[in-house]
Design an enzyme around this catalytic site. Structure first.
Site, PDB file in Angstrom:
ATOM      1  N   LYS A 181      69.712 -18.907  63.543  1.00 41.44           N
ATOM      2  CA  LYS A 181      69.775 -20.354  63.754  1.00 41.44           C
ATOM      3  C   LYS A 181      68.509 -20.796  64.460  1.00 41.44           C
ATOM      4  CE  LYS A 181      72.636 -23.860  63.155  1.00 41.44           C
ATOM      5  NZ  LYS A 181      73.588 -24.017  62.047  1.00 41.44           N
TER       6      LYS A 181
HETATM    7  P1  NAD Z   1      74.021 -35.091  60.368  1.00 42.52           P
HETATM    8  O1  NAD Z   1      72.926 -35.224  61.355  1.00 42.52           O
HETATM    9  O2  NAD Z   1      73.738 -35.330  58.928  1.00 42.52           O
HETATM   10  O3  NAD Z   1      75.243 -36.067  60.762  1.00 42.52           O
HETATM   11  C1  NAD Z   1      75.843 -36.072  62.022  1.00 42.52           C
HETATM   12  C2  NAD Z   1      76.808 -37.246  62.088  1.00 42.52           C
HETATM   13  O4  NAD Z   1      77.475 -37.214  63.346  1.00 42.52           O
HETATM   14  C3  NAD Z   1      76.154 -38.617  61.982  1.00 42.52           C
HETATM   15  O5  NAD Z   1      76.975 -39.487  61.248  1.00 42.52           O
HETATM   16  C4  NAD Z   1      76.091 -39.060  63.445  1.00 42.52           C
HETATM   17  O6  NAD Z   1      76.039 -40.485  63.582  1.00 42.52           O
HETATM   18  C5  NAD Z   1      77.373 -38.501  63.952  1.00 42.52           C
HETATM   19  N1  NAD Z   1      77.391 -38.381  65.402  1.00 42.52           N
HETATM   20  C6  NAD Z   1      76.413 -37.972  66.233  1.00 42.52           C
HETATM   21  N2  NAD Z   1      76.814 -38.043  67.505  1.00 42.52           N
HETATM   22  C7  NAD Z   1      78.089 -38.493  67.484  1.00 42.52           C
HETATM   23  C8  NAD Z   1      79.055 -38.761  68.481  1.00 42.52           C
HETATM   24  N3  NAD Z   1      78.781 -38.612  69.780  1.00 42.52           N
HETATM   25  N4  NAD Z   1      80.271 -39.199  68.080  1.00 42.52           N
HETATM   26  C9  NAD Z   1      80.554 -39.363  66.783  1.00 42.52           C
HETATM   27  N5  NAD Z   1      79.689 -39.120  65.784  1.00 42.52           N
HETATM   28  C10 NAD Z   1      78.463 -38.684  66.137  1.00 42.52           C
HETATM   29  O7  NAD Z   1      74.639 -33.631  60.607  1.00 42.52           O
HETATM   30  P2  NAD Z   1      75.429 -32.724  59.575  1.00 42.52           P
HETATM   31  O8  NAD Z   1      74.451 -31.909  58.839  1.00 42.52           O
HETATM   32  O9  NAD Z   1      76.428 -33.545  58.852  1.00 42.52           O
HETATM   33  O10 NAD Z   1      76.164 -31.721  60.583  1.00 42.52           O
HETATM   34  C11 NAD Z   1      77.371 -32.055  61.244  1.00 42.52           C
HETATM   35  C12 NAD Z   1      78.027 -30.788  61.761  1.00 42.52           C
HETATM   36  O11 NAD Z   1      78.262 -29.894  60.674  1.00 42.52           O
HETATM   37  C13 NAD Z   1      77.189 -29.990  62.770  1.00 42.52           C
HETATM   38  O12 NAD Z   1      78.069 -29.383  63.695  1.00 42.52           O
HETATM   39  C14 NAD Z   1      76.546 -28.917  61.921  1.00 42.52           C
HETATM   40  O13 NAD Z   1      76.203 -27.755  62.642  1.00 42.52           O
HETATM   41  C15 NAD Z   1      77.669 -28.641  60.932  1.00 42.52           C
HETATM   42  N6  NAD Z   1      77.215 -28.014  59.678  1.00 42.52           N
HETATM   43  C16 NAD Z   1      76.306 -28.639  58.868  1.00 42.52           C
HETATM   44  C17 NAD Z   1      75.936 -28.030  57.675  1.00 42.52           C
HETATM   45  C18 NAD Z   1      75.010 -28.701  56.696  1.00 42.52           C
HETATM   46  O14 NAD Z   1      74.855 -28.173  55.583  1.00 42.52           O
HETATM   47  N7  NAD Z   1      74.406 -29.830  57.002  1.00 42.52           N
HETATM   48  C19 NAD Z   1      76.460 -26.780  57.330  1.00 42.52           C
HETATM   49  C20 NAD Z   1      77.380 -26.176  58.181  1.00 42.52           C
HETATM   50  C21 NAD Z   1      77.748 -26.809  59.354  1.00 42.52           C
END
Ligand code: NAD
Length: 411
Positions: A102
């Site tokens: 990571k």
């Molecule tokens: P992203 O940056 O695209 O989206 C994050 C979202 O969370 C946004 O809508 C943001 O406004 C919202 N957010 C941020 N702070 C917040 C808060 N305090 N309260 C409510 N909403 C809030 O991120 P993502 O890629 O969608 O990732 C989200 C989660 O999924 C993370 O934990 C990440 O590790 C996990 N994840 C992502 C992927 C991927 O392929 N992108 C894969 C596995 C796991």
């Protein structure tokens, strides 16, 4: 409790049931390599700012290490280490030939211009390019990063190493990316939600869902679930949460977010509530898809959803997890629930190495197969051993990594 300590609680719980020796626990717990780098950048206003970046490579017993790159102000070594270990178990649970890693940079990407983000990304690659690569460690998008950052990453890496499309995944489709990668994590969450409620004899149309986070994962999960007839009654992002008891028009929400720099603020035909209220909403399925540590011992007693799908990494603290377990809340753990992203990253890497494009139908079909088979394996083991889905997933992941380590031998 810090993030790494929390993941180790789950690791040790499964290791106890597996009678894993202390030596093997230590070997599987300590990262293979941890890197902290300095990222000095000239900002648009001419000032010099210095940021800190991390890459943790946890384990490579089953293949090259794989894991996202996060841009968020809370990024630190402990969090990156925790997320790297999760990647090791995650790639093993879905049985793709990778280890876990990571990375992250402690910045708030919303406060930087595209030019500054490009410079930060390129400088980070300058600092780590010699310890990553298509056969060593392959980054991907995570919170705060997306296809554009991966394109800059690729371009900078290739300046050192020549043509290497497989050095990073989650790239734009126009630049060696795979169709279906962007939607993959959310789609995987949707596939698993469907499998889980089917196991419980529920129908999508009678299943109310609340989703925290409307970024990459949350928005694609919402779209898949709405298309599959689930009733998505609450969604949220950093601007707040939006509720409609009859179900939110997710196509309209996606359009609204697209037209408002990704933010839901001002979403029509919904009632505005807080993110805390969304977590405690009276729904059948709760999907935290934003930050880690949002369900704690403080709010766990008020969570009403009988099913929680951990689309985010580590959204439930271990204390809250124990309370939910006692109340028989079914939790689908992150190392399975959000593994769709790394699975399609793997398909992207395979296509880059084959120089052959599979197309969206094959990607979706293969994703469905991997997620379904992994779910069945975890579900069966949890039933057989009488343990939670999380412990079952850890037992499978640790078992596969442990066996690969022993078979390879340590010389
Ligand atoms: P992203 O940056 O695209 O989206 C994050 C979202 O969370 C946004 O809508 C943001 O406004 C919202 N957010 C941020 N702070 C917040 C808060 N305090 N309260 C409510 N909403 C809030 O991120 P993502 O890629 O969608 O990732 C989200 C989660 O999924 C993370 O934990 C990440 O590790 C996990 N994840 C992502 C992927 C991927 O392929 N992108 C894969 C596995 C796991």
């Amino acid at each position: 409790m810090k993030a790494y300590e929390a993941t180790q609680i789950y690791f040790n719980r499964a290791a106890d049931l597996m009678d894993l020796s202390d030596n093997m626990r230590r070997l599987l717990s300590i990262s293979s390599r941890e890197i902290q780098v300095q990222i000095p950048v000239e900002l648009d206003n001419g000032e010099i700012a210095t940021f800190v970046g991390y890459r943790v490579q946890h384990d490579d017993a089953r293949g090259p290490m794989k894991g996202g790159l996060r841009y968020h102000p809370a990024v630190d070594l402990d969090e990156v280490r925790a997320l790297a270990t999760l990647m090791t178990w995650k790639t093993a649970v879905v049985n793709i030939p990778y280890g876990g890693a990571k990375g992250g940079v402690a910045i708030d990407p919303r406060t930087h211009s595209p030019r500054e983000l490009e410079l930060i990304t390129r400088k980070f690659v300058d600092q780590i390019h010699d310890v990553i690569g298509p056969d060593t460690d392959i980054p991907a998008p995570d919170m705060g990063t997306g296809a554009q950052e991966m394109a800059w990453f690729l371009n900078q890496y290739e300046k050192y190493h020549g043509y290497s499309p497989a050095c990073v995944t989650g790239k734009p489709v126009e630049l060696h990316g795979a169709e279906g990668r962007e939607e993959a994590t959310g789609r995987g969450v949707g596939i698993l939600a469907f499998k889980l409620i089917s196991r419980l004899g529920r129908k999508p149309a009678k299943t109310r869902v609340a989703i925290q986070g409307f970024g990459n994962v949350g928005s694609f999960a919402a779209a898949f679930l709405a298309e599959s007839d689930f009733k998505v009654v609450a969604i949220s992002d950093i601007s707040g949460a939006y509720f409609r008891a009859e179900g939110i028009d997710i196509s309209a929400a996606l359009r609204h977010a697209r037209e408002n720099r990704g933010v839901l603020e001002g979403l029509a035909a919904t009632e505005k509530i807080t993110n805390a209220e969304l977590l405690e909403a009276d729904v059948d399925v709760l999907i935290p898809a934003a930050l880690g540590g949002v369900i704690t011992e403080e709010n766990a007693p008020r969570i009403k959803a009988p099913i929680i799908i951990e689309a985010a990494n580590g959204p439930i603290t271990p204390g809250a997890d124990a309370m939910l377990h006692d109340r028989e809340t079914l939790v689908l753990p992150d190392i399975l629930a959000n593994a769709g992203g790394v699975t399609v990253s793997y398909f992207e890497w395979v296509q880059n190495r084959q120089h052959y494009n599979w197309g969206i139908s094959r990607v979706r079909q293969e994703l469905d197969r991997v997620m379904s088979e992994s779910f069945e394996r975890v579900w069966e083991l949890s039933q057989e051993r009488g343990v939670s889905l999380r412990t079952a997933a850890y037992i499978i992941g640790i078992g596969r990594v442990g066996r690969a380590t022993v078979l390879g031998g340590i010389r």
